[in-house]
Motif scaffolding. Structure first.
Motif, mmCIF file in Angstrom:
data_model
loop_
_atom_site.group_PDB
_atom_site.id
_atom_site.type_symbol
_atom_site.label_atom_id
_atom_site.label_comp_id
_atom_site.label_asym_id
_atom_site.label_seq_id
_atom_site.Cartn_x
_atom_site.Cartn_y
_atom_site.Cartn_z
ATOM 1 N N UNK A 132 0.825 -1.215 0.000
ATOM 2 C CA UNK A 132 0.000 0.000 0.000
ATOM 3 C C UNK A 132 0.861 1.267 0.000
ATOM 4 N N UNK A 133 1.822 1.344 0.914
ATOM 5 C CA UNK A 133 2.674 2.529 0.990
ATOM 6 C C UNK A 133 3.893 2.396 0.106
ATOM 7 N N UNK A 134 4.066 3.331 -0.795
ATOM 8 C CA UNK A 134 5.183 3.271 -1.749
ATOM 9 C C UNK A 134 6.139 4.453 -1.582
ATOM 10 N N UNK A 135 6.177 5.028 -0.393
ATOM 11 C CA UNK A 135 7.067 6.170 -0.154
ATOM 12 C C UNK A 135 8.467 5.699 0.209
ATOM 13 N N UNK A 136 9.437 6.604 0.071
ATOM 14 C CA UNK A 136 10.831 6.339 0.451
ATOM 15 C C UNK A 136 11.082 6.956 1.827
ATOM 16 N N UNK A 137 11.699 6.197 2.703
ATOM 17 C CA UNK A 137 12.038 6.702 4.025
ATOM 18 C C UNK A 137 13.505 7.047 4.083
ATOM 19 N N UNK B 196 2.748 -6.072 -6.424
ATOM 20 C CA UNK B 196 2.659 -4.885 -7.288
ATOM 21 C C UNK B 196 4.041 -4.280 -7.492
ATOM 22 N N UNK B 197 4.926 -5.101 -8.024
ATOM 23 C CA UNK B 197 6.322 -4.695 -8.191
ATOM 24 C C UNK B 197 6.463 -3.549 -9.177
ATOM 25 N N UNK B 198 5.655 -3.569 -10.249
ATOM 26 C CA UNK B 198 5.758 -2.490 -11.237
ATOM 27 C C UNK B 198 5.483 -1.130 -10.604
ATOM 28 N N UNK B 199 4.498 -1.072 -9.721
ATOM 29 C CA UNK B 199 4.178 0.192 -9.055
ATOM 30 C C UNK B 199 5.323 0.640 -8.142
ATOM 31 N N UNK B 200 5.911 -0.305 -7.423
ATOM 32 C CA UNK B 200 7.023 0.034 -6.545
ATOM 33 C C UNK B 200 8.228 0.520 -7.345
ATOM 34 N N UNK B 201 8.508 -0.156 -8.455
ATOM 35 C CA UNK B 201 9.628 0.267 -9.296
ATOM 36 C C UNK B 201 9.395 1.673 -9.857
ATOM 37 N N UNK B 202 8.180 1.949 -10.271
ATOM 38 C CA UNK B 202 7.868 3.279 -10.804
ATOM 39 C C UNK B 202 8.044 4.344 -9.733
ATOM 40 N N UNK B 203 7.646 4.048 -8.505
ATOM 41 C CA UNK B 203 7.810 5.013 -7.410
ATOM 42 C C UNK B 203 9.282 5.284 -7.132
ATOM 43 N N UNK B 204 10.106 4.245 -7.162
ATOM 44 C CA UNK B 204 11.545 4.428 -6.940
ATOM 45 C C UNK B 204 12.149 5.262 -8.064
ATOM 46 N N UNK B 205 11.789 4.959 -9.296
ATOM 47 C CA UNK B 205 12.336 5.702 -10.431
ATOM 48 C C UNK B 205 11.963 7.176 -10.347
ATOM 49 N N UNK B 206 10.717 7.474 -9.974
ATOM 50 C CA UNK B 206 10.313 8.881 -9.835
ATOM 51 C C UNK B 206 11.119 9.556 -8.727
ATOM 52 N N UNK B 207 11.276 8.881 -7.620
ATOM 53 C CA UNK B 207 12.009 9.465 -6.502
ATOM 54 C C UNK B 207 13.464 9.713 -6.878
ATOM 55 N N UNK B 208 14.101 8.740 -7.499
ATOM 56 C CA UNK B 208 15.503 8.908 -7.902
ATOM 57 C C UNK B 208 15.643 10.047 -8.907
ATOM 58 N N UNK B 209 14.661 10.166 -9.794
ATOM 59 C CA UNK B 209 14.709 11.241 -10.771
ATOM 60 C C UNK B 209 14.658 12.615 -10.132
ATOM 61 N N UNK B 210 13.938 12.719 -9.012
ATOM 62 C CA UNK B 210 13.858 14.013 -8.319
ATOM 63 C C UNK B 210 15.138 14.329 -7.539
ATOM 64 N N UNK B 211 15.932 13.329 -7.215
ATOM 65 C CA UNK B 211 17.119 13.555 -6.380
ATOM 66 C C UNK B 211 18.257 14.221 -7.137
ATOM 67 N N UNK B 212 18.347 13.932 -8.426
ATOM 68 C CA UNK B 212 19.510 14.420 -9.161
ATOM 69 C C UNK B 212 20.759 13.684 -8.714
ATOM 70 N N UNK B 213 21.940 14.195 -9.076
ATOM 71 C CA UNK B 213 23.175 13.515 -8.686
ATOM 72 C C UNK B 213 23.415 13.597 -7.171
ATOM 73 N N UNK B 214 24.148 12.622 -6.628
ATOM 74 C CA UNK B 214 24.585 12.704 -5.241
ATOM 75 C C UNK B 214 25.484 13.930 -5.103
#
Length: 355
Positions: free
Chosen positions: A73-78, A119-137
Motif C-alpha cells: 500500500x505505501x510506496x514512499x521512500x524513508x 505490485x512490483x511495477x508500481x514500486x519500481x515506478x515510485x523508486x524511479x520517480x524518486x531517484x529522478x527528483x534527487x539528481x546527482x549525489x
C-alpha cells in the motif's frame, strides 16, 4: 540456491483478493498450483499466523509451508542515513529463515513467514520517480561515493524471495537503468540464480557474517558462513558490489578469538578483486524482552547468547521500540575493540557504518 523442501515446501498461501490482478501474483500462484489458497483482507491481519508463538515444530513448519501474498500500500521512500540513503518500498516482509535475534517478528507477529508484495511495477515506478527528483549525489559520503543508495530488502531476505518469484530481478533491472542510484540488500542465503541478473555494478549485496560456531546457534535455517564467504568472489565477478555485514556482533567469552578466525577465513578466501571493493557494516546486537520470552519456548539455547542482562540495558530504538542493547560506555569500548581487530586482520576493509 535451489528451492529445497528443507527451506520451502509451500502448501498454504494466504492472499489478498487483488493479488491475481498482478503478473507477479499470478506467477506465484501458478508456481504452487497444489497449495491451499486462503483469501484474507490484509497481509497484516492473519490470526493463524500473527501472535502465534507456538512450539518450535510449528514455528519452523509455518515458515517452510506458508506464503502470504499482498499488495504493497505505501510506496514512499524513508530517509535512512546509515546503511542507505533511503529505504525503498520492499518486495517482501518476513522470511523463510528463523534467526533468533530477528527484529521483524517483533513488529508483525510470529512466526512471520515470507509475505511477498506483487505490485512490483508500481514500486519500481515510485523508486524511479524518486531517484529522478534527487539528481546527482551532491558529494561522496560514507554510504556511497557516487550514487544514492536504496535499501530494497529491509524486512526480508531477497536471495530467498528470488527463489520464489521474479520481483527481485525486476528491482535489479530497474537500478541497472538508473544513472544516479544503486540498490542494496543484506542476505544470509546464497542464491546463485542471482549471478545471471547482470546488475552492472548497480546492486550492492551485503553478506551477513559472524563466527560459524555462533551462527550455528542463532542463524537458524540460513546458509553456512563458509558458503556465504565462498560466494563473494562469484558475485563480484557477476557485476555486484559485495560488502560484508558483520551483524549482529554478540559478546560472550572468547568472542575476540572467534572473530579473528573469521577475519582470517575471509582474508584467505577472497580474491584481490573482491578485497579491493570490500567494505563493511558493523552492528552490535539488539535484543528484545518479548522476543526473549518467545525464544524460550522454541529455541532457549540461543538465549544463552542473546539474553545478557548483566551487560545489557533497556533503550528505546530509533523506531520507537523498547529494546535491549549493550550498556552505554561499555558498548563503545567493545565496538572500538572490534574495529581494532578488523583493522589489524583486514586493513583493506573500510567500515562504512558501525553501531
Amino acid at each position: 540456491m535451489p528451492l529445497t523442501r528443507d527451506l520451502l515446501d509451500v502448501t498454504t498461501i494466504y492472499h489478498e483478493p487483488a493479488v491475481d490482478a498482478f503478473p507477479r501474483g499470478r506467477e506465484i500462484l501458478e508456481r504452487f498450483p497444489d497449495a491451499a489458497r486462503i483469501p484474507v483482507p490484509s497481509h497484516w491481519n492473519i490470526p493463524e499466523l500473527h501472535g502465534n508463538a507456538g512450539s518450535v515444530e510449528e514455528w519452523v513448519r509455518i515458515k517452510r509451508s506458508t506464503l502470504v501474498l499482498g499488495v504493497k500500500k505505501g510506496l514512499s521512500m524513508r530517509p535512512n542515513g546509515r546503511s542507505a540513503h533511503f529505504i525503498a518500498p520492499s518486495t517482501s516482509n518476513g522470511c523463510a529463515m528463523a534467526c533468533a535475534y530477528c527484529y521483524v517478528p517483533r513488529r508483525k507477529g510470529f512466526s512471520n513467514p515470507i509475505s511477498l508484495f506483487v505490485n512490483v511495477e508500481q514500486a519500481c515506478a515510485a523508486i524511479a520517480r524518486h531517484a529522478g527528483r534527487q539528481g546527482p549525489l551532491p558529494e561522496p559520503d560514507t554510504i556511497d561515493p557516487e550514487r544514492w543508495i536504496y535499501d530494497i530488502g529491509e524486512n526480508g531476505d531477497l536471495s530467498v524471495d528470488a527463489a520464489v518469484y521474479g520481483g527481485v530481478r525486476d528491482y535489479v533491472e530497474l537500478f541497472r537503468g538508473l544513472p544516479n542510484a544503486k540498490a542494496s540488500f543484506a542476505t544470509k542465503a546464497v542464491n546463485r540464480d542471482l549471478l545471471d541478473y547482470d546488475p552492472q555494478g548497480k546492486t550492492r549485496i551485503r553478506f551477513s557474517l559472524m563466527p560459524a560456531t555462533i551462527a550455528r546457534v542463532v542463524d537458524v535455517r540460513t546458509a553456512p558462513i563458509s558458503e556465504r564467504i565462498a560466494a563473494i568472489d562469484d558475485f563480484v565477478a557477476a557485476g555486484y558490489e559485495v560488502h560484508a555485514n558483520f551483524s549482529p556482533v554478540i559478546l560472550y567469552e572468547g568472542w575476540e578469538a572467534d572473530w579473528r578466525d573469521l577475519f582470517a577465513q575471509i582474508d584467505g578466501t577472497l580474491s584481490d578483486a573482491a578485497k579491493r571493493q570490500l567494505k563493511c557494516e558493523v552492528i552490535m546486537l539488539t535484543h528484545n524482552a518479548d522476543l526473549h520470552a518467545v525464544n524460550l519456548g522454541w529455541h532457549p539455547k540461543a538465549e544463552d547468547l542473546l539474553w545478557r542482562p548483566d551487560i545489557q540495558e533497556a533503550k528505546v530504538s530509533q523506531g520507537g521500540g523498547a529494546n535491549l542493547r549493550y550498556r552505554t560506555g561499555w558498548k563503545g569500548k567493545w565496538l572500538a575493540r572490534f574495529k581494532a581487530l578488523l583493522a589489524e586482520a583486514l586493513p583493506y576493509c573500510t567500515v562504512r557504518y558501525a553501531f
